[in-house]
Design a protein around this motif. Structure first.
Motif, PDB file in Angstrom:
ATOM      1  N   ALA A 117       0.832  -1.206   0.000  1.00  0.00           N
ATOM      2  CA  ALA A 117       0.000   0.000   0.000  1.00  0.00           C
ATOM      3  C   ALA A 117       0.866   1.255   0.000  1.00  0.00           C
ATOM      4  CB  ALA A 117      -0.925  -0.007   1.217  1.00  0.00           C
ATOM      5  N   ARG A 118       1.890   1.270   0.809  1.00  0.00           N
ATOM      6  CA  ARG A 118       2.787   2.441   0.827  1.00  0.00           C
ATOM      7  C   ARG A 118       3.482   2.593  -0.522  1.00  0.00           C
ATOM      8  NH1 ARG A 118       0.798   5.167   5.199  1.00  0.00           N
ATOM      9  NH2 ARG A 118       1.156   4.045   7.164  1.00  0.00           N
ATOM     10  N   ALA A 119       3.902   1.481  -1.118  1.00  0.00           N
ATOM     11  CA  ALA A 119       4.565   1.543  -2.425  1.00  0.00           C
ATOM     12  C   ALA A 119       3.622   2.047  -3.504  1.00  0.00           C
ATOM     13  CB  ALA A 119       5.105   0.161  -2.795  1.00  0.00           C
ATOM     14  N   ALA A 120       2.323   1.811  -3.317  1.00  0.00           N
ATOM     15  CA  ALA A 120       1.329   2.288  -4.277  1.00  0.00           C
ATOM     16  C   ALA A 120       0.916   3.726  -4.006  1.00  0.00           C
ATOM     17  CB  ALA A 120       0.099   1.387  -4.249  1.00  0.00           C
ATOM     18  N   GLY A 121       1.574   4.389  -3.065  1.00  0.00           N
ATOM     19  CA  GLY A 121       1.326   5.808  -2.830  1.00  0.00           C
ATOM     20  C   GLY A 121       0.390   6.127  -1.695  1.00  0.00           C
ATOM     21  N   ALA A 122       0.065   5.155  -0.849  1.00  0.00           N
ATOM     22  CA  ALA A 122      -0.856   5.402   0.256  1.00  0.00           C
ATOM     23  C   ALA A 122      -0.168   6.193   1.358  1.00  0.00           C
ATOM     24  CB  ALA A 122      -1.391   4.084   0.808  1.00  0.00           C
ATOM     25  N   GLY A 123      -0.442   7.484   1.395  1.00  0.00           N
ATOM     26  CA  GLY A 123       0.085   8.311   2.472  1.00  0.00           C
ATOM     27  C   GLY A 123      -0.615   8.036   3.791  1.00  0.00           C
ATOM     28  N   THR A 124      -1.845   7.538   3.700  1.00  0.00           N
ATOM     29  CA  THR A 124      -2.624   7.145   4.881  1.00  0.00           C
ATOM     30  C   THR A 124      -3.100   5.711   4.677  1.00  0.00           C
ATOM     31  OG1 THR A 124      -3.390   9.416   5.247  1.00  0.00           O
ATOM     32  CG2 THR A 124      -4.644   7.637   6.292  1.00  0.00           C
ATOM     33  N   LEU A 125      -2.860   4.876   5.666  1.00  0.00           N
ATOM     34  CA  LEU A 125      -3.284   3.486   5.600  1.00  0.00           C
ATOM     35  C   LEU A 125      -4.193   3.189   6.780  1.00  0.00           C
ATOM     36  CD1 LEU A 125      -3.213   0.637   4.415  1.00  0.00           C
ATOM     37  CD2 LEU A 125      -1.098   0.241   5.716  1.00  0.00           C
ATOM     38  N   VAL A 126      -5.398   2.695   6.473  1.00  0.00           N
ATOM     39  CA  VAL A 126      -6.373   2.308   7.489  1.00  0.00           C
ATOM     40  C   VAL A 126      -6.592   0.808   7.381  1.00  0.00           C
ATOM     41  CG1 VAL A 126      -8.720   2.595   8.357  1.00  0.00           C
ATOM     42  CG2 VAL A 126      -7.503   4.565   7.375  1.00  0.00           C
ATOM     43  N   LEU A 127      -6.487   0.113   8.510  1.00  0.00           N
ATOM     44  CA  LEU A 127      -6.783  -1.312   8.575  1.00  0.00           C
ATOM     45  C   LEU A 127      -8.124  -1.493   9.282  1.00  0.00           C
ATOM     46  CD1 LEU A 127      -3.335  -2.825   9.701  1.00  0.00           C
ATOM     47  CD2 LEU A 127      -4.193  -2.453   7.373  1.00  0.00           C
ATOM     48  N   ASN A 128      -9.083  -2.068   8.579  1.00  0.00           N
ATOM     49  CA  ASN A 128     -10.393  -2.320   9.191  1.00  0.00           C
ATOM     50  C   ASN A 128     -10.453  -3.757   9.682  1.00  0.00           C
ATOM     51  OD1 ASN A 128     -12.994  -2.326  10.073  1.00  0.00           O
ATOM     52  ND2 ASN A 128     -13.919  -2.360   8.043  1.00  0.00           N
ATOM     53  N   HIS A 129     -10.148  -3.911  10.965  1.00  0.00           N
ATOM     54  CA  HIS A 129     -10.262  -5.219  11.605  1.00  0.00           C
ATOM     55  C   HIS A 129     -11.710  -5.504  12.001  1.00  0.00           C
ATOM     56  CE1 HIS A 129      -5.847  -5.478  12.074  1.00  0.00           C
ATOM     57  NE2 HIS A 129      -5.908  -4.195  12.370  1.00  0.00           N
ATOM     58  N   GLY A 130     -12.431  -4.453  12.337  1.00  0.00           N
ATOM     59  CA  GLY A 130     -13.804  -4.618  12.791  1.00  0.00           C
ATOM     60  C   GLY A 130     -13.920  -5.066  14.231  1.00  0.00           C
TER      61      GLY A 130
END
Length: 205
Positions: A117-130
């Motif tokens: 995700a970071r390599a694809a340009g994601a400056g913000t990463l959210v993980l939805n575990h729920g």
């Protein structure tokens, strides 16, 4: 504490232009908007989603591309391909990985997804575990969704509510009190609760 809204709004811009307009008008209050054209980026670019994504970015709103991990069962290459499509087709500047596992055994797999995700340009990463995940996940992302579910369940829980946790609550009354700083509570219920806007934005329309 002033809440910041992370809004998963899974409706087509051409069919709900007024609702998308309400999101744009609320830009200063938003942590971000989850863009989900087709349970992911789809198989081809959608011009309506590309347009709304550009308008959100112009309003300084994070645009997070929705990608399902199927609780770690989707192959890494499939998830990485979705992340790149979101970037190339919609100019997303972040990623929202859905159905992320909670167990420590899956941390290495999710770590690889976070790197992709970071390599694809994601400056913000959210993980939805729920749900509340193992602490080992915390360093992997900017924000962890530690609850996604109905208000009737949420109101009886005592969940951690730090700055890096988010709670997504549906079937919620207008006066629902969500304890996390980043949050979203919507009136929608059933199989498609995220086709409704947060109460605060519905009231402003």
């Amino acid at each position: 504490m002033t809440p910041s809204l992370l809004v998963p709004f899974y409706e087509h811009p051409a069919e709900r232009p007024d609702a998308w307009g309400a999101l744009l008008a609320a830009a200063p209050r938003l942590y971000g908007v989850v863009l989900n054209p087709a349970n992911g980026p789809g198989t081809a670019p959608d011009p309506a989603f590309a347009d709304i994504a550009a308008r959100l970015r112009a309003a300084r709103v994070r645009v997070l591309g929705y990608t399902d991990t199927d609780y770690g069962r989707r192959p890494h290459a499939e998830v990485a391909a979705d992340l790149l499509r979101h970037r190339d087709w919609y100019g997303t500047d972040g990623a929202f990985l859905d159905q992320v596992p909670t167990a420590p055994e899956a941390v290495p797999h999710v770590h690889r997804l976070a790197v992709a995700a970071r390599a694809a340009g994601a400056g913000t990463l959210v993980l939805n575990h729920g749900a509340q995940p193992h602490p080992s996940y915390a360093p992997l992302a900017d924000l962890l969704v530690t609850f996604e579910g109905p208000w009737d369940t949420y109101r009886d829980l005592d969940l951690p509510a730090g700055d890096r946790y988010c709670h997504l609550v549906y079937a919620a009354p207008a006066d629902a009190r969500v304890t996390s700083r980043v949050q979203c509570s919507v009136p929608g219920a059933g199989a498609h609760p995220w086709g409704t806007l947060p109460h605060a934005l519905e009231a402003a329309r």
